[in-house]
Design a protein around this motif. Structure first.
Motif, PDB file in Angstrom:
ATOM      1  N   VAL A 191     -35.717  12.151 -65.871  1.00  0.00           N
ATOM      2  CA  VAL A 191     -34.732  11.318 -65.178  1.00  0.00           C
ATOM      3  C   VAL A 191     -35.245  10.951 -63.794  1.00  0.00           C
ATOM      4  CG1 VAL A 191     -32.816  12.420 -66.403  1.00  0.00           C
ATOM      5  CG2 VAL A 191     -33.485  13.269 -64.135  1.00  0.00           C
ATOM      6  N   GLY A 192     -34.606   9.959 -63.204  1.00  0.00           N
ATOM      7  CA  GLY A 192     -34.834   9.624 -61.811  1.00  0.00           C
ATOM      8  C   GLY A 192     -33.780  10.276 -60.944  1.00  0.00           C
ATOM      9  N   LEU A 193     -34.153  10.588 -59.704  1.00  0.00           N
ATOM     10  CA  LEU A 193     -33.218  11.188 -58.753  1.00  0.00           C
ATOM     11  C   LEU A 193     -33.287  10.456 -57.422  1.00  0.00           C
ATOM     12  CD1 LEU A 193     -33.848  15.048 -59.178  1.00  0.00           C
ATOM     13  CD2 LEU A 193     -31.958  13.720 -60.137  1.00  0.00           C
ATOM     14  N   GLU A 194     -32.135  10.181 -56.861  1.00  0.00           N
ATOM     15  CA  GLU A 194     -32.038   9.792 -55.453  1.00  0.00           C
ATOM     16  C   GLU A 194     -31.587  11.025 -54.690  1.00  0.00           C
ATOM     17  OE1 GLU A 194     -29.450   6.453 -55.003  1.00  0.00           O
ATOM     18  OE2 GLU A 194     -30.912   5.015 -55.803  1.00  0.00           O
ATOM     19  N   VAL A 195     -32.428  11.455 -53.742  1.00  0.00           N
ATOM     20  CA  VAL A 195     -32.209  12.713 -53.046  1.00  0.00           C
ATOM     21  C   VAL A 195     -31.662  12.423 -51.648  1.00  0.00           C
ATOM     22  CG1 VAL A 195     -33.260  14.883 -52.302  1.00  0.00           C
ATOM     23  CG2 VAL A 195     -34.124  13.712 -54.340  1.00  0.00           C
ATOM     24  N   GLU A 196     -30.647  13.166 -51.258  1.00  0.00           N
ATOM     25  CA  GLU A 196     -30.006  12.941 -49.954  1.00  0.00           C
ATOM     26  C   GLU A 196     -30.980  13.269 -48.813  1.00  0.00           C
ATOM     27  OE1 GLU A 196     -26.507  15.325 -47.896  1.00  0.00           O
ATOM     28  OE2 GLU A 196     -25.714  13.997 -49.477  1.00  0.00           O
ATOM     29  N   GLY A 197     -30.958  12.442 -47.771  1.00  0.00           N
ATOM     30  CA  GLY A 197     -31.804  12.686 -46.609  1.00  0.00           C
ATOM     31  C   GLY A 197     -33.222  12.178 -46.825  1.00  0.00           C
ATOM     32  N   ARG A 198     -34.120  12.604 -45.936  1.00  0.00           N
ATOM     33  CA  ARG A 198     -35.496  12.116 -45.966  1.00  0.00           C
ATOM     34  C   ARG A 198     -36.505  13.150 -46.489  1.00  0.00           C
ATOM     35  NH1 ARG A 198     -35.901   7.422 -42.867  1.00  0.00           N
ATOM     36  NH2 ARG A 198     -38.160   7.699 -42.658  1.00  0.00           N
ATOM     37  N   MET A 199     -36.015  14.325 -46.860  1.00  0.00           N
ATOM     38  CA  MET A 199     -36.905  15.375 -47.321  1.00  0.00           C
ATOM     39  C   MET A 199     -37.485  15.010 -48.687  1.00  0.00           C
ATOM     40  SD  MET A 199     -36.090  19.450 -47.541  1.00  0.00           S
ATOM     41  CE  MET A 199     -35.650  19.462 -45.803  1.00  0.00           C
ATOM     42  N   VAL A 200     -38.775  15.236 -48.873  1.00  0.00           N
ATOM     43  CA  VAL A 200     -39.432  14.906 -50.145  1.00  0.00           C
ATOM     44  C   VAL A 200     -39.288  16.071 -51.121  1.00  0.00           C
ATOM     45  CG1 VAL A 200     -41.640  14.382 -51.249  1.00  0.00           C
ATOM     46  CG2 VAL A 200     -41.061  13.335 -49.039  1.00  0.00           C
ATOM     47  N   ALA A 201     -38.804  15.763 -52.329  1.00  0.00           N
ATOM     48  CA  ALA A 201     -38.692  16.765 -53.389  1.00  0.00           C
ATOM     49  C   ALA A 201     -40.057  16.885 -54.069  1.00  0.00           C
ATOM     50  CB  ALA A 201     -37.629  16.345 -54.391  1.00  0.00           C
ATOM     51  N   ARG A 202     -40.688  18.037 -53.970  1.00  0.00           N
ATOM     52  CA  ARG A 202     -42.045  18.232 -54.479  1.00  0.00           C
ATOM     53  C   ARG A 202     -42.043  18.745 -55.918  1.00  0.00           C
ATOM     54  NH1 ARG A 202     -45.011  15.409 -50.834  1.00  0.00           N
ATOM     55  NH2 ARG A 202     -44.568  16.057 -48.688  1.00  0.00           N
ATOM     56  N   GLN A 203     -43.165  18.524 -56.597  1.00  0.00           N
ATOM     57  CA  GLN A 203     -43.330  19.023 -57.955  1.00  0.00           C
ATOM     58  C   GLN A 203     -43.068  20.527 -58.000  1.00  0.00           C
ATOM     59  OE1 GLN A 203     -47.305  18.790 -59.620  1.00  0.00           O
ATOM     60  NE2 GLN A 203     -46.516  18.673 -61.710  1.00  0.00           N
ATOM     61  N   GLY A 204     -42.268  20.956 -58.963  1.00  0.00           N
ATOM     62  CA  GLY A 204     -41.951  22.366 -59.138  1.00  0.00           C
ATOM     63  C   GLY A 204     -40.646  22.796 -58.515  1.00  0.00           C
TER      64      GLY A 204
END
Length: 362
Positions: free
Chosen positions: A285-298
């Motif tokens: 799936v795709g995700l829009e994540v709140e804020g500017r923090m990058v969601a990393r693999q794992g």
């Protein structure tokens, strides 16, 4: 990341990149440019104008022989026999367990000549796998070292290359290939790419690569590195092997059922067919994540503190100006609009499930 080239493989353009200000890194055993002026500026150049990438590290295999099409048909998920001369298709090599050995593009140059472009990290593995299953009548030529491959991408890419080649490439349909010439050199021009923008990928003999690269630059193409390429492919929702794909991930859960034939037989077909019928246990799936923090693999994906999935890729999108990611999520939670949290080093960050095609202009 490597700080010196050492024994790494080098593309025909490897010496050109540092002279143009590129920062070089190791990637899949190759010495490659990760960025020039800056990843965000390069990504914006591709979205708004035209950028160019050295993708010579990708494997290029020529299959020749009267049985080339039937032979590849048994190894790939898509219908090779449906291709006409000059047409191309995205496809997968799969193992007997239904896992993905690699994602590839197959170009039909003639009824007895196919070009298969594979990921750099898998080139040796893919070559061995394909060779192992070819009949004696079909030859495999690895042209990776003898050629260069340059991707020219962006809304103005086709116009730029058309002008440079004195040929109207706008008439070349998407996922088609044609033979051309530039400055006396033969060039294979494919209207394909990995950015979510229109553009072409050019294959030219290695000795002429630097001349073509310089000519593209002088015509206005912005040199771009692996960093921008990764950012753009995440925005477009394209998978990267080792992230969204591997030998333990099947095409159905990866959302690639559209490149899997429902009628032909190929290695792993029975397993994949069963997963399609029963439904996958998880979905990409795709995700829009709140804020500017990058969601990393794992990073874990959670619902009410319970882990229901895992991030495969993430970036801060300069096009959308928001943090986006892709993740495998248990199917019961993988509905568009669903609210989840990404566990970022112990901190739950709200996210919403959306289409993986965050940005696409093709």
């Amino acid at each position: 990341m490597a700080t010196g080239s050492g024994n790494l493989r080098r593309t025909p353009l490897a010496d050109t990149h540092p002279r143009m200000g590129a920062r070089m890194v190791e990637f899949a055993g190759w010495w490659m440019p990760v960025q020039y002026g800056g990843i965000i500026q390069e990504a914006r150049a591709v979205r708004e104008n035209v950028g160019m990438f050295d993708i010579s590290h990708m494997g290029r295999f020529h299959l020749r022989g009267a049985e080339a099409i039937p032979a590849l048909e048994t190894l790939t998920t898509n219908d090779v026999s449906a291709l006409t001369d000059g047409a191309a298709q995205y496809s997968l090599l799969t193992n007997p367990q239904g896992g993905v050995i690699d994602d590839i593009i197959v170009y039909r140059l003639s009824s007895e000549h196919l070009l298969v472009v594979v990921n750099a990290a898998n080139a040796d593995k893919d070559r061995g796998w394909i060779q192992q299953h070819l009949p004696p009548s079909v030859t495999l030529e690895d042209a990776t070292a003898q050629t260069a491959m340059i991707a020219v991408q962006g809304p103005k890419a086709v116009d730029l290359v058309s002008h440079l080649f004195a040929q109207n490439l706008a008439e070349l349909p998407r996922f088609h290939v044609t033979s051309s010439r530039w400055s006396g050199h033969p060039v294979l021009v494919a209207r394909t790419g990995y950015t979510g923008e229109d553009g072409v990928e050019l294959i030219i003999d290695a000795p002429a690569a630097q001349l073509l690269w310089n000519a593209l630059h002088e015509a206005g193409a912005v040199p771009c590195g692996l960093g921008a390429r990764d950012m753009l492919r995440i925005e477009a929702g394209y998978p990267l092997y080792g992230h969204e794909l591997n030998e333990h991930i099947n095409p159905i859960e990866a959302g690639l059922g559209w490149v899997v034939s429902k009628s032909k037989e190929f290695i792993g077909a029975d397993v994949i067919r069963r997963i399609r019928e029963q439904g996958p246990a998880r979905k990409l799936v795709g995700l829009e994540v709140e804020g500017r923090m990058v969601a990393r693999q794992g990073y874990p994906v959670q619902v009410n503190g319970q882990t229901v999935g895992e991030i495969t890729s993430g970036t801060f999108s300069p096009t959308l100006e928001k943090s986006i990611a892709m993740a495998f999520v248990n199917s019961e939670y993988a509905r568009t609009g669903g609210e989840v949290q990404v566990d970022v080093r112990g901190k739950p960050v709200p996210a919403r499930i959306v289409s993986r095609r965050f940005v696409s202009h093709v």
